[in-house]
Design an enzyme around this catalytic site. Structure first.
Site, PDB file in Angstrom:
ATOM      1  N   CYS A 180      30.096  19.727  15.820  1.00 18.02           N
ATOM      2  CA  CYS A 180      31.312  20.035  15.067  1.00 18.02           C
ATOM      3  C   CYS A 180      31.533  21.539  15.139  1.00 18.02           C
ATOM      4  O   CYS A 180      30.680  22.278  15.643  1.00 18.02           O
ATOM      5  CB  CYS A 180      31.196  19.556  13.615  1.00 18.02           C
ATOM      6  N   LYS A 197      29.704   7.341   6.813  1.00 21.51           N
ATOM      7  CA  LYS A 197      29.387   8.464   5.935  1.00 21.51           C
ATOM      8  C   LYS A 197      30.474   8.593   4.867  1.00 21.51           C
ATOM      9  O   LYS A 197      31.648   8.613   5.226  1.00 21.51           O
ATOM     10  CB  LYS A 197      29.298   9.748   6.768  1.00 21.51           C
ATOM     11  N   TYR A 200      17.993  13.104   3.444  1.00 17.14           N
ATOM     12  CA  TYR A 200      17.177  14.232   3.013  1.00 17.14           C
ATOM     13  C   TYR A 200      15.914  13.751   2.304  1.00 17.14           C
ATOM     14  O   TYR A 200      15.006  14.552   2.061  1.00 17.14           O
ATOM     15  CB  TYR A 200      18.002  15.138   2.097  1.00 17.14           C
ATOM     16  N   LYS A 238      34.094   8.346   8.717  1.00 20.12           N
ATOM     17  CA  LYS A 238      33.736   9.474   7.867  1.00 20.12           C
ATOM     18  C   LYS A 238      34.859   9.719   6.865  1.00 20.12           C
ATOM     19  O   LYS A 238      35.980  10.051   7.233  1.00 20.12           O
ATOM     20  CB  LYS A 238      33.495  10.726   8.717  1.00 20.12           C
ATOM     21  N   SER A 261      24.477  14.587   0.953  1.00 20.60           N
ATOM     22  CA  SER A 261      23.920  15.596   0.054  1.00 20.60           C
ATOM     23  C   SER A 261      24.212  15.307  -1.408  1.00 20.60           C
ATOM     24  O   SER A 261      23.344  15.502  -2.274  1.00 20.60           O
ATOM     25  CB  SER A 261      24.460  16.977   0.440  1.00 20.60           C
ATOM     26  N   CYS A 312      37.272  21.829  11.093  1.00 23.25           N
ATOM     27  CA  CYS A 312      36.524  21.188  12.182  1.00 23.25           C
ATOM     28  C   CYS A 312      37.236  21.251  13.526  1.00 23.25           C
ATOM     29  O   CYS A 312      36.876  20.519  14.451  1.00 23.25           O
ATOM     30  CB  CYS A 312      36.237  19.728  11.819  1.00 23.25           C
TER      31      CYS A 312
END
Length: 326
Positions: free
Chosen positions: A121, A250, A315, A197, A276, A131
């Site tokens: 990206c 996502k 994560y 997304k 996140s 982006c």
């Protein structure tokens, strides 16, 4: 009571071993892709304030980090670059000595077997934080952005990336990147497309980690409306036809219905990004003693596998790998 006829479902729940042998969904450490944020400089290991336990790392810190990742059995990582200098066209994204390219070379030299996924990206590298190419007035231009994204993918493949993961949501990005990779002799490098997304509020902490907050406006003109379901099928179908090898959905938790739809409709590996915001919410609640972190994380990751995910970008990968080893 003798005349009652009902099914005794509880028979299969009577002990831990009984529950284990009839369990339908299983997590494996190979399912996880662990994100890394790479910064320019030396001797940097800086925790992201909004993501406890997640760090920005300079390349000289990667050897210790990758050794730990491998020791836990994790097979795949995804790299995000955080450059010092940014410009209107995001030159650092496709420069041969860009931060992701240099990190990839280092990792593949010292740890050739680990799978390196390169996020493809421009937003971390552009001064405006969008982006793609931006014209006067603030419009993000689709077609001129495709050329730069293809250049980025080729430079990442040249550096040794095993998988290209374009996350920009420009129309035609898979076709442009596939053509660029093939023309450059990288026809065997697969594309893990961020096919579905959403323009989600769950990305906030990532923008702290990657320093990629838009300097004006938002990304709603190119990322998907969270209210839409059928649109996700159109987006995924386009990427399949253009040559994608994996399909990413996502975020994760708020979109498990979409994960199942994608799994049911396409025969490519499905990847879910446990983003996140999902991570930080759980970490904050756990630090306050409000939840059992291990129990919540493992239930969440299992739900993603149950919904149809083959792989999970998370994560929590290192923590989950340790818990599975127990």
């Amino acid at each position: 009571m003798k005349d009652l006829h009902f099914t005794r479902h509880r028979r299969l729940r009577q002990s831990a071993n009984m529950r284990a042998i009839v369990r339908e969904t299983h997590l494996h450490v190979e399912d996880f892709i662990y994100p890394l944020f790479i910064v320019e400089g030396q001797n940097i290991k800086q925790q992201v304030q909004s993501m406890p336990g997640v760090y920005q790392l300079s390349i000289d810190q990667l050897e210790t980090e990758i050794e730990e990742i491998i020791s836990l059995g994790i097979k795949s990582i995804i790299l995000f670059g955080v450059p010092i200098e940014k410009d209107e066209l995001g030159i650092g994204a496709y420069h041969n000595h860009g931060i992701v390219q240099e990190a990839t070379r280092f990792i593949k030299k010292h740890f050739p077997d680990i799978i390196v996924v390169a996020d493809t990206c421009l937003c971390e590298y552009t001064s405006h934080g969008h982006c793609g190419v931006v014209e006067k007035g603030g419009k993000v231009l689709n077609d001129p952005s495709l050329d730069l994204l293809a250049k980025t993918a080729v430079s990442q493949a040249e550096a040794g990336a095993d998988i290209i993961a374009p996350s920009n949501m420009m129309d035609g990005f898979v076709a442009a990147i596939r053509a660029g990779l093939d023309e450059a002799g990288f026809e065997d490098v697969p594309i893990m497309s961020y096919a579905v997304k959403y323009a989600s509020a769950f990305y906030g902490p990532f923008r702290d980690a990657a320093d990629s907050t838009p300097q004006f406006g938002d990304r709603k003109t190119y990322q998907m409306d969270p209210a839409n379901r059928l649109e996700a099928m159109r987006e995924a179908e386009s990427d399949v036809l253009e040559g994608a090898d994996f399909l990413i959905v996502k975020p994760g938790m708020p979109y498990l219905d979409i994960v199942r739809d994608v799994k049911n409709n396409f025969n490519l590996p499905v990847v879910v990004y446990n983003v996140s915001g999902e991570y930080s919410l759980i970490k904050a609640a756990a630090q306050n003693g409000w939840i059992d972190e291990k129990g919540v994380v493992m239930e969440m990751l299992t739900s993603m596998k149950r919904a149809g995910a083959d792989l999970i970008i998370t994560y929590f990968a290192k923590d989950a790998a340790r818990w599975l080893a127990e």
